[in-house]
Scaffold this motif. Structure first.
Motif, short mmCIF file in Angstrom:
data_model
loop_
_atom_site.label_atom_id
_atom_site.label_comp_id
_atom_site.label_asym_id
_atom_site.label_seq_id
_atom_site.Cartn_x
_atom_site.Cartn_y
_atom_site.Cartn_z
N THR A 339 0.86 -1.18 0.00
CA THR A 339 0.00 0.00 0.00
C THR A 339 0.90 1.23 0.00
O THR A 339 1.92 1.26 0.70
CB THR A 339 -0.92 0.02 1.24
OG1 THR A 339 -1.81 -1.10 1.17
CG2 THR A 339 -1.73 1.30 1.30
N SER A 341 1.02 5.78 -0.69
CA SER A 341 0.39 7.07 -0.93
C SER A 341 1.44 8.09 -1.32
O SER A 341 2.53 8.12 -0.74
CB SER A 341 -0.34 7.58 0.33
OG SER A 341 -1.33 6.68 0.74
N GLN A 357 -3.85 8.58 -2.02
CA GLN A 357 -3.70 7.13 -2.05
C GLN A 357 -3.53 6.67 -3.49
O GLN A 357 -4.25 7.10 -4.39
CB GLN A 357 -4.92 6.46 -1.44
CG GLN A 357 -4.66 5.06 -0.92
CD GLN A 357 -3.87 5.05 0.37
OE1 GLN A 357 -4.03 5.96 1.17
NE2 GLN A 357 -3.02 4.07 0.56
N TYR A 360 -3.35 -0.02 -3.33
CA TYR A 360 -3.99 -0.67 -2.20
C TYR A 360 -3.71 -2.18 -2.26
O TYR A 360 -4.12 -2.86 -3.21
CB TYR A 360 -5.51 -0.49 -2.23
CG TYR A 360 -5.99 0.94 -2.27
CD1 TYR A 360 -6.42 1.59 -1.11
CD2 TYR A 360 -6.05 1.64 -3.47
CE1 TYR A 360 -6.90 2.89 -1.16
CE2 TYR A 360 -6.53 2.95 -3.52
CZ TYR A 360 -6.95 3.56 -2.36
OH TYR A 360 -7.41 4.84 -2.41
N ASP A 361 -2.99 -2.69 -1.29
CA ASP A 361 -2.85 -4.13 -1.08
C ASP A 361 -2.50 -4.87 -2.37
O ASP A 361 -3.20 -5.82 -2.79
CB ASP A 361 -4.15 -4.68 -0.48
CG ASP A 361 -3.96 -6.06 0.12
OD1 ASP A 361 -2.83 -6.38 0.55
OD2 ASP A 361 -4.93 -6.84 0.12
N ARG A 553 -6.11 -0.51 -7.37
CA ARG A 553 -6.43 -1.84 -6.87
C ARG A 553 -6.22 -2.88 -7.95
O ARG A 553 -6.43 -2.60 -9.14
CB ARG A 553 -7.87 -1.90 -6.37
CG ARG A 553 -8.17 -0.95 -5.23
CD ARG A 553 -9.62 -1.08 -4.77
NE ARG A 553 -9.93 -0.11 -3.73
CZ ARG A 553 -9.72 -0.29 -2.44
NH1 ARG A 553 -9.17 -1.43 -2.03
NH2 ARG A 553 -10.03 0.64 -1.55
#
Length: 582
Positions: A339, A341, A357, A360-361, A553
């Protein structure tokens, strides 16, 4: 000023030499009016021609000595100033080149450019002035006052009243001027930013007929800088007219009071002539001190800005093995629940900046020699994955691993030597094609030509009369988009890297050339682990793995065939592109 003095320390011997010579020059300059006074009051009344010629010759020799001493001191001072500014620029460039991505974003490219150019020039001018004016002007001021007091304490009292007032004014104004000059340099950053944007994107500006619009935008930034500069200059110029007025009043008082004292037989006429010269010297010293404070004010603001970059902490330290994370598997490249930002803000703490951001993951793994294609809409985080893999930025959560090690445990050069990279909007330098491909590496012509052939660039290189010795313009202005991309791919392939990264590097290539390029990579670089970011499905459909991103994502991961079945977004992209081709 602490930064300036620190860099001057290296050249202290030469600086002392320059200031010593300047001191001698100032002393000999102070002797000239004294000799003139002696000549008029003591020698001329004797009526002896020989004595007059002797003292007149002595005055000429003193003037010549003053001139030569000042020239010699100025030459050494200029040389010292250039050496100091050279060291500052070298250190500033080195520190800038080693800033992390986050630090680079916070400072901003235009600001870094202006610190390297105008700020370093302000420091250079200050160093030169410190060696010349900071010796000569105080000597003229204090020496002039001392000599005049010895000649006639009454007339020198005029100086003793005027000079302290002017010095207090200069100190007060200079203290107010430093923040103003700092603001001028900040406004200059805006001018450099807009100028750089417009020059870089001049074709877009012209194509959209926005020349007048950009002229207005640049004019607004230029006006803001000009207003800030005028305000600073006006404030710092306040002592100038005041000193000129005091000079005229003082000269009037000297002539008036001096004439009365001559009539009363208290002093001789030569004293008045000498005193007028000394009065000019003293006021010249005061005005020189004013210029020194102006220069110091401007240089202090610039030195503070340079110091901010030089003092920027190393925020990407190499982790010892015991602190580095361990990968969950033994694949050559692994992303584990990453993750990240970006922090969008000016210089200052991260907490004060806006957090954007980006990923994510994200998790994936590649064995040595495998390939990964990354596809997704603009701004979905494709290039960010490369930035984290090469450790331009550090992850917030999760881990990035190369060859079984946390990327944070590598020295930066050790890590990045594993890569051959073509970025979006990559740089073609003003040099020959040969040197653009070699890029300072120990590669022979056979290596270069092999890379040129693998990048499907041999045909256009061979068509050039100079071949690899063809001179590329700045940013490859004399090359087509496809030629530039193939040149850049040649640079990435030439070192036969362990990891080959192609970030949208075939967008300017036709489908046939793109296919030939991919074929060459798959056949001749099987031991390289390849990561390709692309907008075309055709460019990545044969990759071992494909990662589909959307808004940071992972919405799909697998082979081309697997994604056609399991990922609606990928299937939609494929159908749109293949349908258009059909």
């Amino acid at each position: 000023m602490e930064l300036i003095l620190r860099y001057m320390k290296k050249y202290s011997a030469r600086i002392a030499q320059s200031m010593g010579i300047k001191l001698l020059g100032a002393v000999t300059e102070l002797m000239i009016p004294y000799i003139l006074e002696h000549l008029i009051d003591e020698v001329v009344p004797l009526g002896q021609l020989g004595q007059a010629v002797l003292w007149g010759g002595l005055m000429i020799l003193t003037a010549l000595a003053t001139r030569q001493l000042n020239i010699a001191a100025n030459r050494i001072a200029v040389d010292n100033a250039h050496n100091v500014s050279y060291d500052i620029r070298q250190d500033l460039f080195t520190r800038t080149a080693n800033l992390s991505g986050a630090q680079f974003d916070r400072f901003g490219l235009p600001s870094l450019i202006s610190r390297m150019t105008s700020d370093s020039y302000n420091v250079q001018s200050c160093v030169q002035s410190l060696q010349t004016m900071c010796i000569r002007m105080p000597i003229l001021l204090l020496g002039g006052i001392g000599v005049t007091m010895a000649m006639d304490p009454v007339l020198s009292g005029i100086l003793c009243v005027i000079v302290p007032v002017l010095i207090v004014v200069i100190l007060a104004v200079s203290r107010y001027g430093i923040p103003l000059y700092r603001k001028v340099q900040e406004k200059l950053d805006d001018v450099v930013r807009i100028m750089r944007e417009d020059i870089t994107g001049i074709r877009v500006v012209k194509a959209l007929s926005k020349t007048e619009y950009e002229k207005g935008r640049f004019g607004a930034a230029n006006d803001a800088m000009t207003r800030a500069d005028i305000k600073a200059s006006v404030i710092m110029a306040i002592p100038g007219p005041l000193m000129q007025m005091c000079l005229n009043i003082g000269l009037t008082l000297v002539v008036w009071i001096g004439a009365a004292r001559v009539n009363n037989g208290q002093i001789k006429p030569g004293v008045i002539l000498a005193f007028l010269t000394y009065f000019n010297m003293v006021m010249q010293g005061v005005m020189g001190i004013n210029r020194i404070f102006m220069m110091i004010s401007k240089a202090s603001a610039s030195a503070n800005r340079i110091g901010q970059v030089l003092a920027a902490p190393i925020d990407q330290k190499v982790l010892p093995p015991e602190e580095a994370k361990k990968p969950a598997g033994d694949e050559f490249i692994r992303f584990e629940h990453v993750t990240f930002s970006y922090h969008d803000g000016a210089e200052g703490s991260v907490e004060e900046s806006r957090r954007e951001q980006c990923l994510y993951d994200i998790s994936f793994a590649l064995k040595k020699g495998e390939s990964l294609g990354i596809i997704g809409p603009t701004g979905c985080g494709k290039t960010t994955i490369i930035n984290l893999l090469m450790r331009f930025y550090d992850v917030e959560k999760g881990g990035v691993f190369v060859d079984g090690r946390d990327v944070r445990s590598y020295e930066k050069d050790e890590l990045r030597r594993k890569f051959g990279v073509v970025f979006q909007n990559d740089m073609v330098f003003y040099n020959t094609l040969r040197e653009n491909i070699r890029f300072g590496r120990a590669l022979n012509d056979a290596d270069l030509m092999r890379a040129v052939e693998d990048a499907v660039a041999a045909e256009y290189v061979d068509s050039l009369e100079e071949g690899l010795d063809y001179q590329a313009d700045i940013k490859g202005g004399n090359l087509s988009g496809g030629q530039k991309q193939r040149l850049l791919i040649s640079r990435a392939l030439a070192g036969h890297p362990e990891i080959l990264v192609l970030d949208d590097s075939s967008s300017a290539l036709d489908y046939k050339t793109d296919a030939a390029l991919r074929k060459a990579i798959f056949e001749r670089y099987q031991d390289s682990t390849t990561i390709m970011i692309a907008q075309r499905v055709s460019s990545i459909q044969n990759m071992t793995h494909i990662l589909v991103l959307e808004s940071g994502r992972c919405i799909g991961y697998g082979t081309h065939q697997e994604l056609l079945e399991s990922c609606p977004a990928y299937r939609e992209i494929y159908q749109a592109q293949m349908g258009a081709l059909a």
